[in-house]
Design a protein around this motif. Sequence first.
Motif, PDB file in Angstrom:
ATOM      1  N   ASP A 184      97.599 -42.908  47.498  1.00 35.45           N
ATOM      2  CA  ASP A 184      97.338 -42.573  46.099  1.00 35.45           C
ATOM      3  C   ASP A 184      96.122 -41.666  45.909  1.00 35.45           C
ATOM      4  OD1 ASP A 184      99.490 -44.148  45.067  1.00 35.45           O
ATOM      5  OD2 ASP A 184      98.277 -45.937  45.452  1.00 35.45           O
ATOM      6  N   ASP A 185      95.443 -41.354  46.997  1.00 36.77           N
ATOM      7  CA  ASP A 185      94.246 -40.502  46.907  1.00 36.77           C
ATOM      8  C   ASP A 185      94.084 -39.772  48.236  1.00 36.77           C
ATOM      9  OD1 ASP A 185      91.893 -39.336  45.998  1.00 36.77           O
ATOM     10  OD2 ASP A 185      90.649 -41.085  46.482  1.00 36.77           O
ATOM     11  N   SER A 186      94.978 -38.831  48.479  1.00 36.60           N
ATOM     12  CA  SER A 186      95.083 -38.264  49.827  1.00 36.60           C
ATOM     13  C   SER A 186      94.599 -36.820  49.942  1.00 36.60           C
ATOM     14  CB  SER A 186      96.546 -38.340  50.298  1.00 36.60           C
ATOM     15  OG  SER A 186      97.382 -37.578  49.441  1.00 36.60           O
ATOM     16  N   THR A 187      94.118 -36.226  48.855  1.00 31.52           N
ATOM     17  CA  THR A 187      93.688 -34.825  48.917  1.00 31.52           C
ATOM     18  C   THR A 187      92.356 -34.625  48.214  1.00 31.52           C
ATOM     19  OG1 THR A 187      94.993 -34.302  46.928  1.00 31.52           O
ATOM     20  CG2 THR A 187      96.047 -33.924  49.063  1.00 31.52           C
ATOM     21  N   PHE A 188      91.670 -33.564  48.571  1.00 32.59           N
ATOM     22  CA  PHE A 188      90.349 -33.258  48.021  1.00 32.59           C
ATOM     23  C   PHE A 188      90.405 -33.060  46.512  1.00 32.59           C
ATOM     24  CE2 PHE A 188      86.910 -30.203  47.031  1.00 32.59           C
ATOM     25  CZ  PHE A 188      85.816 -30.961  47.453  1.00 32.59           C
ATOM     26  N   ASN A 189      91.370 -32.259  46.053  1.00 34.14           N
ATOM     27  CA  ASN A 189      91.608 -32.090  44.626  1.00 34.14           C
ATOM     28  C   ASN A 189      92.752 -32.999  44.189  1.00 34.14           C
ATOM     29  OD1 ASN A 189      89.648 -29.993  44.143  1.00 34.14           O
ATOM     30  ND2 ASN A 189      91.018 -28.588  45.231  1.00 34.14           N
ATOM     31  N   LYS A 190      92.786 -33.334  42.929  1.00 36.62           N
ATOM     32  CA  LYS A 190      93.791 -34.248  42.408  1.00 36.62           C
ATOM     33  C   LYS A 190      95.192 -33.675  42.589  1.00 36.62           C
ATOM     34  CE  LYS A 190      94.649 -37.165  38.356  1.00 36.62           C
ATOM     35  NZ  LYS A 190      94.278 -37.423  36.947  1.00 36.62           N
ATOM     36  N   ASN A 191      96.132 -34.541  42.932  1.00 36.40           N
ATOM     37  CA  ASN A 191      97.535 -34.110  43.067  1.00 36.40           C
ATOM     38  C   ASN A 191      98.440 -35.068  42.303  1.00 36.40           C
ATOM     39  OD1 ASN A 191      98.969 -36.149  44.797  1.00 36.40           O
ATOM     40  ND2 ASN A 191      97.270 -35.693  46.174  1.00 36.40           N
ATOM     41  N   PRO A 192      99.692 -34.686  42.028  1.00 40.35           N
ATOM     42  CA  PRO A 192     100.577 -35.521  41.221  1.00 40.35           C
ATOM     43  C   PRO A 192     101.481 -36.457  42.013  1.00 40.35           C
ATOM     44  CG  PRO A 192     101.568 -33.372  41.489  1.00 40.35           C
ATOM     45  CD  PRO A 192     100.256 -33.329  42.234  1.00 40.35           C
TER      46      PRO A 192
END
Length: 437
Positions: free
Chosen positions: A375-383
């Motif tokens: 649920d939180d896998s990238t530096f910037n927010k993703n959908p």
Amino acid sequence: MKMNKLATAITLAGSVIFSGAAAADTELVVATLNNGHMIEMQKHTEVFEKANPGITVKWVTLEESVLRSRVTTDIATKGGQFDIMTIGMYETPIWGKKGWLAPLVTSEAYDADDIFPAIRNGLSHEGKMYAAPFYGESSMVMYRKDLTDKAGISLPDKPTWSDMEQAVAAMHSPDDGVYGICLRGKPGWGDNMAFLSTLANTYGAQWFDMNWKPQLDSPEWEAAVTFYVDLMKKYGPPGSASNSFNEILALINEGKCGAWIDATIAASFVSDPSQSKVADKIAFAQAPVQKTARGANWLWAWALAVPASSTKVAEATKFIEWATSKDYIKLIGETNGYGKVPTGSRASTYNIPEFKAAASFADAELKAIFSANPDDSTFNKNPYTGVQFAAIPEFQAIGTAVGQQMAAALSGDKTVKEALAAAQVAADREMRRAGYY
């Protein structure tokens, strides 16, 4: 004598979970993977059948990419070839939502609460489990500590990619038959793209922005893939664009790889003296990071599920309970040694004294699994949900197309920029066709 004791023990264990025999002869056709733990399970089929008279098991064992293709086609077309399918955390919630899988209703003795929450949640939709994990995994570094010691290098527990490159360069000695690093290159959304997605994540890249537009032509993807291609050209073995899990496992067990970053489940194989020539020389570290630690290591489970169209749900569930139970883990440990049990699925495994004594990799494996956050896998927010994949139906086609482009870059048929540009076009076309924008 040993086999008689084993059969007795497993039969007794089976009787705890399963009561009564099938009403009539039933053949269960199981589609599975050609890796060590799955093959080991097949060796115990006879024991399950003895504990459940009237049920027989037929195996269809396939290479990873072929398995994914066969089971996807079969379930989407309601082909009915398989009663039990080996699938993962990508397919399970999507297929469960579509109504393609039977909800997995397990007995109280099975103790589903013992399964790690992240694994259980990844195999569920709206709180219902649709598959049970045979094993769970994250990814981590497996490396030749004898070679880093010889070079005077100490690899930290949480290395950066710069640390890794330094260690890989020091271990690389093709004249001695040792390549600095072995990484997946075979195209596929669950093959080269599983690793490359985590590498891209830690470079600050992501698959889609908040508007679902693909980001494959971003500077972050270019930096990550350029690093990968350059690293493999300098320090990887020839023909890496054809290598998947089993090919690299064979290489490292022959002592031909200085380092390998892949599934934590491999640790039980590379540290097994009966399989690996360098078992006593392997050490473990967490997956490397670069700009961010988010998404640096993946989260996955190979799991067993029943198609909703099956007429053998009760019998198939019995088999799944047996194959993914605490008793099965215990019996494999007592038969083959606790360093060889399927791991990463149940908390209770890590409390078994014999396992803790035998599995030098256990702490590193747990740390990797617990650090992965879909649920939180990238530096910037993703959908999207997912570390090494995006949990949407369209990803399978997109990931496969992108994997082919990345293999072309690795083999030198395209430049990195050309491969990523083609990947972006393919992904954009698929997302537009699906109506995301």
